[in-house]
Structure formats: C-alpha cells, structure tokens
Motif scaffolding. Sequence first.
Motif, PDB file in Angstrom:
ATOM      1  N   LYS A   1      -4.509   6.602  -2.536  1.00  0.00           N
ATOM      2  CA  LYS A   1      -3.955   5.256  -2.468  1.00  0.00           C
ATOM      3  C   LYS A   1      -3.484   4.839  -3.855  1.00  0.00           C
TER       4      LYS A   1
ATOM      5  N   THR B   1       0.854  -1.170   0.000  1.00  0.00           N
ATOM      6  CA  THR B   1       0.000   0.000   0.000  1.00  0.00           C
ATOM      7  C   THR B   1       0.894   1.225   0.000  1.00  0.00           C
TER       8      THR B   1
ATOM      9  N   ASP C   1      -2.393  -4.597   8.078  1.00  0.00           N
ATOM     10  CA  ASP C   1      -2.055  -4.969   6.696  1.00  0.00           C
ATOM     11  C   ASP C   1      -1.157  -6.142   6.590  1.00  0.00           C
TER      12      ASP C   1
END
Length: 155
Positions: free
Chosen positions: A49, A27, A155
């Motif tokens: 993002k 990410t 994550d």
Amino acid sequence: MKLLSLLALLLCTTVAIAQTLPQASRTVYKCEEGGKVNYSDSPCLGAKKVAVEPTRGLNKSSGRELQGSDVRNERFREGMAEAIKPLTGMNAQQVDQFGRRQRLSPEAQRQCRGLDQQIPMAEAAEAAAKADPELKAAQKRLFELRAAYRKQSCD
C-alpha cells in the motif's frame, strides 16, 4: 437529540457537496509481477500500500495557488469536518468516508465495518510471516480482503 439532528444535517450537507465529483481513490497499490513494477488502485497479490496525497494546483510560474471548484469544495468539506470534529471525533477523510458509506445498504455498511477491522490484522499477519508458505497464505488473505473492500465500495 437536537445535537444528533444538527450533526446529521451537517453530514448530509457535506455529503451533498461531495456528490458533485466522484471520489478519487487515494489508495494506491504497488504491485511487482514478472519483474515489473505496476501502480494501481486495484489490489494485487503481495501488493504494498502506498499513501498518496493529490496536489491542489500550484502555478509554478507565479507561485500562486490556483484552485478549481473541486479543490474549493474539498477544502470546504475539510473545514466542515474540522468544525464538527469535537462532536464526531472524525477527521475530514473519515467524515467523507462516512458520507459515502451512508449510500450503501445496511448489509454493505456492516461488511465494510468488518473489513475495517480485518484488513489491519491481515496486514500485520503479512508483515509477521516468515516462511514462504506462510507469507503466500497471508498475502492471499490480504488480497481477498482488499478486493472485497473495493467491491463493496467501502473506500
């Protein structure tokens, strides 16, 4: 019940293999501050993002793919995830995330599940915001959620 035990064993094996290297963050956030563009794995206010996929090693001179042990392990985990997908319904990234989250406390896992639902709603609210005060509030909320997601190691 035996099917669940087998599934748990497969997931534990996959997680054990994944333990050899830290998970690289896939990410990336594009932040614009003071007229400068910055890319980071940390969210910022108003961040966009960016989806990234790391390379897996290609020798440009020969055209042959050269793999290190990390790439071989990642491909093995992907193959395992594909093999158990009919049982779990999860793709390779979801299986990796599931394995990493198993190390978190039950409370942190619960918070991650909540953030999994809240972040897409906050992203939609940011995209739908029209006026400046509404946009700033949506961006602030999204930033707070993303920061909590990162802090909890979701994550």
